[in-house]
Motif scaffolding. Structure first.
Motif, PDB file in Angstrom:
ATOM      1  N   GLY A 147       0.800  -1.214   0.000  1.00  0.00           N
ATOM      2  CA  GLY A 147       0.000   0.000   0.000  1.00  0.00           C
ATOM      3  C   GLY A 147       0.828   1.257   0.000  1.00  0.00           C
TER       4      GLY A 147
ATOM      5  N   TRP B  78      -1.999  -4.602  -5.456  1.00  0.00           N
ATOM      6  CA  TRP B  78      -1.798  -5.734  -4.552  1.00  0.00           C
ATOM      7  C   TRP B  78      -2.493  -6.954  -5.138  1.00  0.00           C
ATOM      8  CZ3 TRP B  78      -5.342  -6.863   0.110  1.00  0.00           C
ATOM      9  CH2 TRP B  78      -4.882  -7.979   0.828  1.00  0.00           C
TER      10      TRP B  78
ATOM     11  N   LEU C 177      -3.553  -2.562   3.907  1.00  0.00           N
ATOM     12  CA  LEU C 177      -3.252  -1.890   2.647  1.00  0.00           C
ATOM     13  C   LEU C 177      -3.569  -0.398   2.756  1.00  0.00           C
ATOM     14  CD1 LEU C 177      -2.410  -2.704  -0.351  1.00  0.00           C
ATOM     15  CD2 LEU C 177      -4.827  -2.381  -0.883  1.00  0.00           C
ATOM     16  N   ARG C 178      -4.707  -0.075   3.331  1.00  0.00           N
ATOM     17  CA  ARG C 178      -5.096   1.335   3.464  1.00  0.00           C
ATOM     18  C   ARG C 178      -4.137   2.076   4.394  1.00  0.00           C
ATOM     19  NH1 ARG C 178     -10.325  -1.258   4.137  1.00  0.00           N
ATOM     20  NH2 ARG C 178     -11.454  -1.217   2.140  1.00  0.00           N
TER      21      ARG C 178
ATOM     22  N   ALA D 189      -1.076   2.870   2.425  1.00  0.00           N
ATOM     23  CA  ALA D 189      -1.322   3.972   1.493  1.00  0.00           C
ATOM     24  C   ALA D 189      -1.304   5.308   2.224  1.00  0.00           C
ATOM     25  CB  ALA D 189      -2.654   3.758   0.782  1.00  0.00           C
TER      26      ALA D 189
ATOM     27  N   PRO E   2      -5.783   5.215  -1.317  1.00  0.00           N
ATOM     28  CA  PRO E   2      -5.909   3.758  -1.488  1.00  0.00           C
ATOM     29  C   PRO E   2      -6.811   3.361  -2.647  1.00  0.00           C
ATOM     30  CG  PRO E   2      -7.001   4.502   0.525  1.00  0.00           C
ATOM     31  CD  PRO E   2      -6.213   5.660   0.010  1.00  0.00           C
TER      32      PRO E   2
ATOM     33  N   LEU F 127      -5.066   2.212  -5.883  1.00  0.00           N
ATOM     34  CA  LEU F 127      -4.368   0.930  -5.944  1.00  0.00           C
ATOM     35  C   LEU F 127      -5.255  -0.118  -6.604  1.00  0.00           C
ATOM     36  CD1 LEU F 127      -2.885   0.866  -2.334  1.00  0.00           C
ATOM     37  CD2 LEU F 127      -1.755   1.624  -4.425  1.00  0.00           C
TER      38      LEU F 127
END
Length: 335
Positions: free
Chosen positions: A173, A179, A196-197, A200, A207, A210
């Protein structure tokens, strides 16, 4: 359903590059957005995707995955930029740490500090993308002053990271453009999206920019039981025998006892017992196997997860060409 679908080509099931390219063309005809394939100890994916790119018109191309244990970061950047030009901008560079077995037994490398190595690899690829001299003083890599000897495009290839654990996903991220998760339940994937967020946000990135494309093993057939049993056997193998990381990830999603039983069966190389240890509940959460309607519904559930950009369709060991064609047709009907 409007979410895009990607297709993972099982290169090991083909006896020629012509055959691989033909399947990629079929994916293009069905409306799949991208086609990808993994690299282990067979054909290298750079040459393979150069052939696919030459024989397709508009489908996107991704590799799953190239490892810094097998190629230097600068070579990965050169590869991505060359593929970008060869495919008229359709290529995305897939990176990942791979596994200790591949790193040690195939590339002859020590599987040390995999996340740091991946982070520095992304940094260096970005540096090559920027043009000019590449100077980098990292903990693993040190580069001093050479430049990429061609013009660098304004839109270099995006970088996708295949990752499972929270720190690796946070890294994706923060530093990558996409991903590619695998072997997640719908609930497990939804939870991991928080990592992930967070990555980011640490990188000052949005995010939603992505591309998140979970890989789901699929087998659609009117022979429901055969589809499910073939898929069960493959998922059990991935969990119990294919490196340590898949099993660990599945265990952390609430199936620790199942993973322990599957791994114990693998210690005895009892593949039948491995498959028998994988319950229907987990099979239905982690894969899409059964009748066409069942498979479409399972894929739809993954596509509806907040933050998912596409679903990457993977085949199952034991499928013949007719099985694969039917599965592509079934899923293509959703596009």
């Amino acid at each position: 359903m409007t979410i895009p679908l990607d297709l993972v080509v099982s290169v090991s099931d083909h006896d020629s590059l012509d055959s691989v390219a033909t399947q990629a063309r079929r994916a293009e005809e069905y409306g799949f957005e991208r086609v990808s394939a993994g690299e282990t100890t067979g054909w290298d994916m750079v040459t393979t995707f150069a052939v696919i790119g030459e024989r397709t018109d508009h489908i996107g191309l991704s590799n799953d995955v190239l490892s810094p244990y097998g190629r230097a970061p600068t070579v990965l950047a050169q590869t991505a930029l060359t593929m970008h030009e060869a495919t008229s901008g359709r290529f995305r560079l897939g990176l990942g740490t791979s596994s200790p077995a591949i790193a040690k037994r195939w590339h002859g490398a020590s599987f040390d500090r995999p996340l740091r190595r991946l982070r520095e690899t992304i940094d260096i690829v970005r540096g090559v993308y920027e043009g000019g001299s590449v100077n980098y003083d990292g903990e693993i890599y040190q580069l001093d002053g050479l430049s990429y000897d061609r013009a660098v495009p304004d839109d270099p290839p995006s970088i996708d990271v295949a990752a499972l654990g929270p720190k690796a996903v946070e890294l994706a991220g923060r530093f990558a453009d996409g991903w590619v998760p695998q072997l997640f339940t719908v609930g497990g994937l939804d939870e991991r999206m928080a990592d992930l967020r967070r990555g980011a946000e640490l990188g000052g990135r949005d995010p939603t920019d992505l591309r998140v494309a979970p890989l789901v093993r699929c087998f659609a057939s009117e022979d429901r039981e055969r589809a499910r049993e073939e898929t069960r056997a493959m998922v059990a193998f991935l969990v119990g025998a294919y490196g340590p990381f898949y099993g660990q990830s599945v265990a952390e999603q609430g199936y620790e006892d199942v993973v322990e039983e599957i791994r114990a069966a693998w210690d005895d190389r009892d593949t039948a017992a491995m498959a028998a240890a994988l319950p229907d509940e987990l099979l239905d959460e982690i894969a899409a196997a059964g009748t066409p309607d069942e498979v479409r519904e399972q894929i739809k559930q993954f596509g509806e997860i907040d933050g998912v950009s596409a679903v990457r369709i993977g085949f199952v060991r034991g499928m013949d060409s007719a099985d694969k064609e039917m599965t592509m047709e079934v899923l293509g009907s959703m596009l």
